[in-house]
Design an enzyme around this catalytic site. Structure first.
Site, PDB file in Angstrom:
ATOM      1  N   ARG A 123      -1.928  -2.425 -18.195  1.00  0.00           N
ATOM      2  CA  ARG A 123      -3.164  -1.636 -18.248  1.00  0.00           C
ATOM      3  C   ARG A 123      -3.153  -0.578 -17.144  1.00  0.00           C
ATOM      4  O   ARG A 123      -3.289  -0.909 -15.963  1.00  0.00           O
ATOM      5  CB  ARG A 123      -4.383  -2.545 -18.052  1.00  0.00           C
ATOM      6  N   ASP A 154      -5.920  13.817 -24.744  1.00  0.00           N
ATOM      7  CA  ASP A 154      -5.942  12.419 -24.315  1.00  0.00           C
ATOM      8  C   ASP A 154      -5.328  11.633 -25.468  1.00  0.00           C
ATOM      9  O   ASP A 154      -5.980  11.352 -26.464  1.00  0.00           O
ATOM     10  CB  ASP A 154      -7.396  11.997 -24.060  1.00  0.00           C
ATOM     11  N   THR A 207      -3.450   6.209 -21.790  1.00  0.00           N
ATOM     12  CA  THR A 207      -3.382   4.852 -21.269  1.00  0.00           C
ATOM     13  C   THR A 207      -1.959   4.380 -21.539  1.00  0.00           C
ATOM     14  O   THR A 207      -1.248   4.951 -22.368  1.00  0.00           O
ATOM     15  CB  THR A 207      -4.338   3.911 -22.031  1.00  0.00           C
ATOM     16  N   TYR A 218       0.836  -1.201   0.000  1.00  0.00           N
ATOM     17  CA  TYR A 218       0.000   0.000   0.000  1.00  0.00           C
ATOM     18  C   TYR A 218       0.867   1.246   0.000  1.00  0.00           C
ATOM     19  O   TYR A 218       1.789   1.347   0.795  1.00  0.00           O
ATOM     20  CB  TYR A 218      -0.917   0.023   1.226  1.00  0.00           C
ATOM     21  N   GLU A 254      -0.336   4.908  -0.575  1.00  0.00           N
ATOM     22  CA  GLU A 254      -1.061   6.153  -0.823  1.00  0.00           C
ATOM     23  C   GLU A 254      -0.145   7.345  -0.577  1.00  0.00           C
ATOM     24  O   GLU A 254       0.709   7.309   0.309  1.00  0.00           O
ATOM     25  CB  GLU A 254      -2.284   6.221   0.094  1.00  0.00           C
ATOM     26  N   LYS A 282      -2.004   0.709 -24.804  1.00  0.00           N
ATOM     27  CA  LYS A 282      -2.337   0.683 -26.228  1.00  0.00           C
ATOM     28  C   LYS A 282      -1.037   0.773 -27.024  1.00  0.00           C
ATOM     29  O   LYS A 282      -0.241  -0.141 -26.941  1.00  0.00           O
ATOM     30  CB  LYS A 282      -3.337   1.788 -26.542  1.00  0.00           C
TER      31      LYS A 282
HETATM   32  C1  LIG Z   1      -8.969   3.583 -24.350  1.00  0.00           C
HETATM   33  C2  LIG Z   1      -9.181   5.006 -24.149  1.00  0.00           C
HETATM   34  C3  LIG Z   1      -9.474   5.511 -22.872  1.00  0.00           C
HETATM   35  C4  LIG Z   1      -9.849   4.650 -21.698  1.00  0.00           C
HETATM   36  O1  LIG Z   1      -8.879   3.856 -21.190  1.00  0.00           O
HETATM   37  P1  LIG Z   1      -9.272   2.667 -20.201  1.00  0.00           P
HETATM   38  O2  LIG Z   1      -7.932   2.231 -19.739  1.00  0.00           O
HETATM   39  O3  LIG Z   1     -10.004   1.683 -21.020  1.00  0.00           O
HETATM   40  O4  LIG Z   1     -10.089   3.234 -19.109  1.00  0.00           O
HETATM   41  C5  LIG Z   1      -9.539   6.874 -22.728  1.00  0.00           C
HETATM   42  N1  LIG Z   1      -9.354   7.693 -23.769  1.00  0.00           N
HETATM   43  C6  LIG Z   1      -9.110   7.242 -25.003  1.00  0.00           C
HETATM   44  C7  LIG Z   1      -8.931   8.215 -26.123  1.00  0.00           C
HETATM   45  C8  LIG Z   1      -9.035   5.882 -25.240  1.00  0.00           C
HETATM   46  O5  LIG Z   1      -8.835   5.436 -26.481  1.00  0.00           O
HETATM   47  C1  LIG Z   2       2.744   1.174  -3.786  1.00  0.00           C
HETATM   48  O1  LIG Z   2       3.651   1.630  -2.877  1.00  0.00           O
HETATM   49  C2  LIG Z   2       3.315   2.838  -2.284  1.00  0.00           C
HETATM   50  C3  LIG Z   2       4.413   3.282  -1.412  1.00  0.00           C
HETATM   51  O2  LIG Z   2       4.388   2.479  -0.340  1.00  0.00           O
HETATM   52  C4  LIG Z   2       2.049   2.649  -1.498  1.00  0.00           C
HETATM   53  O3  LIG Z   2       1.659   3.862  -0.903  1.00  0.00           O
HETATM   54  C5  LIG Z   2       0.994   2.162  -2.445  1.00  0.00           C
HETATM   55  O4  LIG Z   2      -0.176   1.919  -1.767  1.00  0.00           O
HETATM   56  C6  LIG Z   2       1.469   0.933  -3.120  1.00  0.00           C
HETATM   57  N1  LIG Z   2       0.477   0.562  -4.040  1.00  0.00           N
HETATM   58  C7  LIG Z   2       0.241  -0.680  -4.313  1.00  0.00           C
HETATM   59  C8  LIG Z   2      -0.778  -0.946  -5.278  1.00  0.00           C
HETATM   60  O5  LIG Z   2       0.814  -1.583  -3.816  1.00  0.00           O
HETATM   61  C1  LIG Z   3       1.879  -1.498 -29.899  1.00  0.00           C
HETATM   62  O1  LIG Z   3       3.142  -1.549 -29.353  1.00  0.00           O
HETATM   63  C2  LIG Z   3       4.144  -1.133 -30.230  1.00  0.00           C
HETATM   64  C3  LIG Z   3       5.477  -1.388 -29.640  1.00  0.00           C
HETATM   65  O2  LIG Z   3       5.524  -0.990 -28.343  1.00  0.00           O
HETATM   66  C4  LIG Z   3       3.963   0.341 -30.531  1.00  0.00           C
HETATM   67  O3  LIG Z   3       4.930   0.842 -31.420  1.00  0.00           O
HETATM   68  C5  LIG Z   3       2.649   0.505 -31.158  1.00  0.00           C
HETATM   69  O4  LIG Z   3       2.401   1.858 -31.387  1.00  0.00           O
HETATM   70  C6  LIG Z   3       1.599  -0.114 -30.296  1.00  0.00           C
HETATM   71  N1  LIG Z   3       0.376   0.019 -30.999  1.00  0.00           N
HETATM   72  C7  LIG Z   3      -0.792   0.199 -30.419  1.00  0.00           C
HETATM   73  C8  LIG Z   3      -1.951   0.457 -31.278  1.00  0.00           C
HETATM   74  O5  LIG Z   3      -0.918   0.161 -29.233  1.00  0.00           O
END
Ligand SMILES: *Cc1c(COP(=O)(O)O)cnc(C)c1O
Ligand SMILES: *[C@@H]1O[C@H](CO)[C@@H](O)[C@H](O)[C@H]1NC(C)=O
Ligand SMILES: *[C@@H]1O[C@H](CO)[C@@H](O)[C@H](O)[C@H]1NC(C)=O
Ligand SMILES: CC(=O)N[C@H]1CO[C@H](CO)[C@@H](O)[C@@H]1O
Length: 467
Positions: A254, A219, A245, A64, A66, A248
């Protein structure tokens, strides 16, 4: 001291996934088989690397953390702080940003949460924003609502008015955006999209934002990999805040990132950091942050630039090949990794072509095309070359992929004729036992399996199904 024995009820803590949970293990292995055996053309997906997968599955998930590095709510964070600082440094480096001018928060759980935190930081509840309309290729989180319903939290907690692409050209109608902004006077303008195959005119967006003292946010979720690879114009020269993100085109785990200007004198740094935690999130996912750091290191490499270049080359080749078969593409082609394929001239819906593609192991998604009469049955599909490029496919391979796609459309046309109705249920019923579908699937699987598989060893998959 002698090592203490493990309590019998704790032995499950040190068994492998395969030993511990056969059901989940089998599902994972079957999914690997599916990924290896098909052609992945969904524009928002990619194959991440073994190193990213490894980092994502580390005991860092236990922690954790935060707060921000050096100012955590909990103790025991010395290594986590080091990790988050490394990740932030790499995020700025991957996009060539000066740390005096830009900062970044690497804690957002995903793109949608990053966007909501950014809106929370930039504007007040019920302030007005303008983003690209969803049917024009924009994302839900840019203020999407319908005539009947406010769909996204970005339209529930804020007021929104969309801008759109010109249905005749497929390009964003900046002139109309400027006219509407003059009446609507937004506090925030959002650029970026999920299904827009063309480059952005950030300078015009900045000019319009400045006319109203509005913030400009980009974005860049779909094209961040192309921007890191210097294959797309950088929005950082024009925007106040940039979100993305990481899974992608950036090919990471993710998650999401929020970049903010540090040199504008309106405290965007604290506003964004506070919005992420405590306004919108609790503890960050440290294992994910580790994996983002690995992906960002890769994204800053010369190899990634080659990859990004190849992604565009492949998209452009695939577009040319489809046009060569006489098909219509929104805006006539592409300047990035994605293609919006208008199937209305073929009198087919995106759903039907998506369905046939699914049956032959080509994964794509149905997508609305500007000017579609109904949003429920979109008139096209969206294709992206990012994932196939991660499997080392080149321009020649795109010619073959276009041929496969052409055959799916021919099959869909025939099946629709045989079904004698436009209903999906009749369409699906007439796909049963179709020889051409079976033959095409065989060819697609053989083709797909002949390419390298990123992230895992395809010869060691222990699937419980056959494809
Ligand atoms: C995919 C996407 C998101 C959302 O991302 P998630 O990780 O699915 O929440 C936001 N903005 C754009 C333009 C996207 O293509
Ligand atoms: C990651 O580490 C930080 C620093 O300790 C902590 O605050 C946070 O909650 C951690 N997050 C996860 C997902 O482990
Ligand atoms: C996928 O990953 C490759 C290599 O990291 C990157 O060049 C490419 O832009 C990515 N494409 C998409 C659509 O995420
Ligand atoms: C933008 C881009 O890289 N385009 C390339 C697409 O592929 C064709 C055919 O291989 C190349 O000639 C283009 O340069």
């Amino acid at each position: 001291m002698a090592a203490k024995p493990v309590d019998p009820w704790n032995t499950c803590l040190n068994t492998t996934l395969e030993e511990e949970d056969k059901e989940v293990f089998a599902i994972v292995e079957n999914e690997k088989l599916r990924q290896w055996s098909g052609l992945e053309l969904i524009a928002s997906e990619n194959f991440t690397s073994q190193a990213v997968i490894e980092a994502n599955g580390t005991p860092l998930t236990n922690k954790y953390s935060e707060g921000l590095p050096g100012a955590r709510y909990y103790g025991g964070n010395e290594f986590i702080d080091e990790l988050e600082n490394l990740c932030r440094k790499r995020a700025l480096a991957a996009f060539g940003l000066n740390p005096e001018q830009w900062g970044v928060n690497v804690q957002p759980y995903s793109g949608s949460t990053a966007n909501f935190a950014a809106l929370t930081a930039l504007i007040q509840p019920q302030d007005r924003l303008m983003g690209l309309d969803l049917p024009s290729g924009g994302h839900l989180t840019h203020g999407y609502q319908t005539n009947k319903k406010k769909i996204s939290s970005s339209s529930i907690y804020f007021q929104s008015m969309p801008y759109q692409v010109d249905p005749a050209t497929g390009y964003i109608d900046y002139k109309r955006l400027e006219e509407n902004a003059a009446l609507y006077r937004p506090k925030l303008l959002i650029c970026g999209a999920s299904a827009y195959p063309r480059e952005w005119d950030y300078a015009t967006m900045r000019r319009i934002a400045d006319q109203h003292g509005a913030y400009l946010m980009c974005d860049m979720a779909h094209i961040s990999g192309l921007i890191a690879g210097k294959e797309a114009i950088s929005p950082f020269d024009f925007c106040d805040v940039v979100t993305t993100t990481t899974h992608k085109t950036l090919r990471g785990p993710r998650a999401g990132l929020i970049f903010f200007r540090r040199d504008k004198g309106d405290d965007l740094e604290n506003r964004v950091n506070q919005a992420v935690f405590p306004s919108c999130q609790g503890g960050p996912h440290n294992n994910t942050i580790a994996a983002i750091a690995v992906a960002l290191k890769q994204a800053a490499s010369p190899e990634f630039q080659q990859y990004a270049k190849q992604v565009r080359a492949n998209a452009s080749k695939l577009a040319d090949a489809l046009v060569g078969y006489g098909y219509k593409l929104a805006s006539g082609g592409t300047e990035n990794h994605l293609i919006l394929w208008d199937l209305k001239p073929q009198k087919l819906t995106g759903s039907k072509v998506e369905r046939i593609c699914d049956m032959v192991h080509i994964t794509i998604n149905k997508n609305s095309i500007a000017g579609d009469k109904s949003a429920v049955t979109p008139g096209g599909v969206r294709l992206g070359t990012n994932a196939l490029t991660s499997r080392s496919m080149k321009e020649d391979d795109m010619v073959k992929v276009a041929e496969f796609l052409h055959r799916t459309v021919q099959i869909a046309t025939k099946v629709q004729e045989q079904a004698g109705s436009k209903l999906m249920k009749d369409f699906v019923a007439h796909c049963d036992g179709n020889e051409e579908i079976a033959q095409l699937k065989k060819e697609v699987v053989e083709f797909a399996r002949s390419y390298p598989m990123p992230g895992f060893d395809a010869t060691k998959i222990k699937s419980t199904v056959t494809i």
